[in-house]
Design an enzyme around this catalytic site. Structure first.
Site, short mmCIF file in Angstrom:
data_model
loop_
_atom_site.label_atom_id
_atom_site.label_comp_id
_atom_site.label_asym_id
_atom_site.label_seq_id
_atom_site.Cartn_x
_atom_site.Cartn_y
_atom_site.Cartn_z
N LYS A 117 44.17 26.36 -1.43
CA LYS A 117 43.83 26.77 -0.06
C LYS A 117 45.04 27.49 0.52
O LYS A 117 46.12 26.91 0.66
CB LYS A 117 43.47 25.54 0.78
CG LYS A 117 43.18 25.89 2.23
CD LYS A 117 42.68 24.70 3.02
CE LYS A 117 42.46 25.09 4.47
NZ LYS A 117 41.98 23.95 5.27
N LYS A 158 40.10 29.06 -1.73
CA LYS A 158 39.75 29.41 -0.35
C LYS A 158 40.87 30.21 0.29
O LYS A 158 42.02 29.80 0.15
CB LYS A 158 39.52 28.12 0.44
CG LYS A 158 39.24 28.30 1.90
CD LYS A 158 39.18 26.97 2.58
CE LYS A 158 39.08 27.20 4.07
NZ LYS A 158 39.32 26.02 4.83
#
Ligand code: PBG
Length: 327
Positions: A194, A247
């Protein structure tokens, strides 16, 4: 002209083009994000995400009914609590907003698959993803809190938990906490790679989770890094993650490809709020064809190696797949 290879033969009409598609999509791979606000009655449009809503506990069922109607079988829940404090204690309240939403949804639709986002940033008054020590997030103290949050979600009936905080060791901590209470069969989808991304902007206003000071670079990944994504995935896999995630998605297709090649776990990608908002804005300005851009963006994420896609377009994509426009 004597040409032996004529690649155009396979592009000569719709049936042959569809037959030869290399990337296959299924609505069963799509997860729809749902925001639930503890103090809200009804539903409220999210300005930063046109077409998306915050739901009250009285309307969250409606959001799920729309998913089911469109052919989407899973959601990921984000909570907006009535009360925030330094530790984010509402996050593990057994009667907190996410816990209540899970109960409501599972009671109405037991087969609908409910995933919960496990993080502190919507619950802390400073907006960071954990407990603070000075101006830094205290990693090890936060692990205990995250474990309590994940456990409270599982007790409420969540089918899967998804830690998005980026603390070191959180998957192992959450796994141990779940197992100790008999939730051995509750999978963990780890937000493994992330990145500290500007693409989360619209989400933070939707979830009220912008940090009050500083940024998240001390725990989320530097967008320059590729090998570090492999390291994060390896750690999460070793700690017992069942599904890995990259992400954002569209600016990180290379990372999705590398991680999906390197690990034998299902790979999820989160096409985040900024990706959605940019397509919406460009379409509203009349610059692009929203439907085709939505389809092409989503399929590029699967082509890059994702098996699962979290997207604000989940319902529209499920319909596009059903029509055969993609997949
Ligand atoms: C919580 C969380 C965020 C997103 C998912 N979980 C925000 C953040 O890390 O700042 C972003 C999702 C999106 O932008 O759509 N930590």
């Amino acid at each position: 002209m004597e040409l032996i290879q004529r690649p155009r033969r396979l592009r000569s009409g719709d049936p042959i083009r569809r037959m030869c598609r290399e990337t296959r999509l299924s609505a069963s791979s799509l997860i729809y994000p749902i925001f639930v606000d503890e103090t809200l009655k009804g539903k409220r449009p999210i300005d930063s995400l046109p077409g998306q809503y915050q739901y009250g506990l009285d309307t969250v069922e409606e959001a799920v009914a729309e998913c089911i109607e469109a052919g989407v079988g899973s959601c990921i829940l984000f909570g907006i609590p009535a009360h925030k404090d330094a530790l984010g204690s509402s996050a593990w309240d057994p009667n907190g907003v996410v816990q209540e939403a899970v109960r409501t949804i599972k009671a109405a639709y037991p087969d609908f698959y409910v995933i919960t986002d496990v993080c502190m940033c919507e619950y802390t008054d400073h907006g960071h993803c954990g407990a603070l020590c000075g101006h830094e997030v205290d990693n090890d103290a936060t692990l205990e809190l995250l474990s309590k949050v994940a456990l409270s979600h599982a007790r409420a009936g969540a089918d899967m938990v998804a830690p998005s905080d980026m603390m070191d060791g959180r998957v192992a901590a959450i796994r141990a906490a779940l197992d100790a209470e008999g939730f051995q069969n509750t999978p963990i989808m780890a937000y493994s790679a992330k990145y500290a991304s500007a693409f989360y902007g619209p989400f933070r206003s939707a979830a009220g989770s912008a940090p009050a000071f500083g940024d998240r670079k001390g725990y989320q990944m530097d967008p320059h890094n590729r090998k570090e994504a492999l390291k994060e995935c390896a750690l999460d896999a070793a700690e017992g993650a069942d599904i890995l995630m990259v992400k954002p998605a569209l600016s990180y297709l290379d990372v999705i490809r590398e991680c999906s090649d390197a690990f034998d776990l299902p790979m999820a990608a989160y096409s985040v709020s900024g990706e959605y908002a940019m397509i919406k804005a460009a379409a509203q300005a009349g610059l692009v064809d929203e439907y085709r851009i939505m389809c092409e963006s989503a399929l590029s994420i699967f082509r890059a190696g994702a098996n699962i896609l979290i997207t604000y377009y989940a319902k529209e994509l499920a319909q596009a797949i059903q029509k055969g426009d993609i997949g």
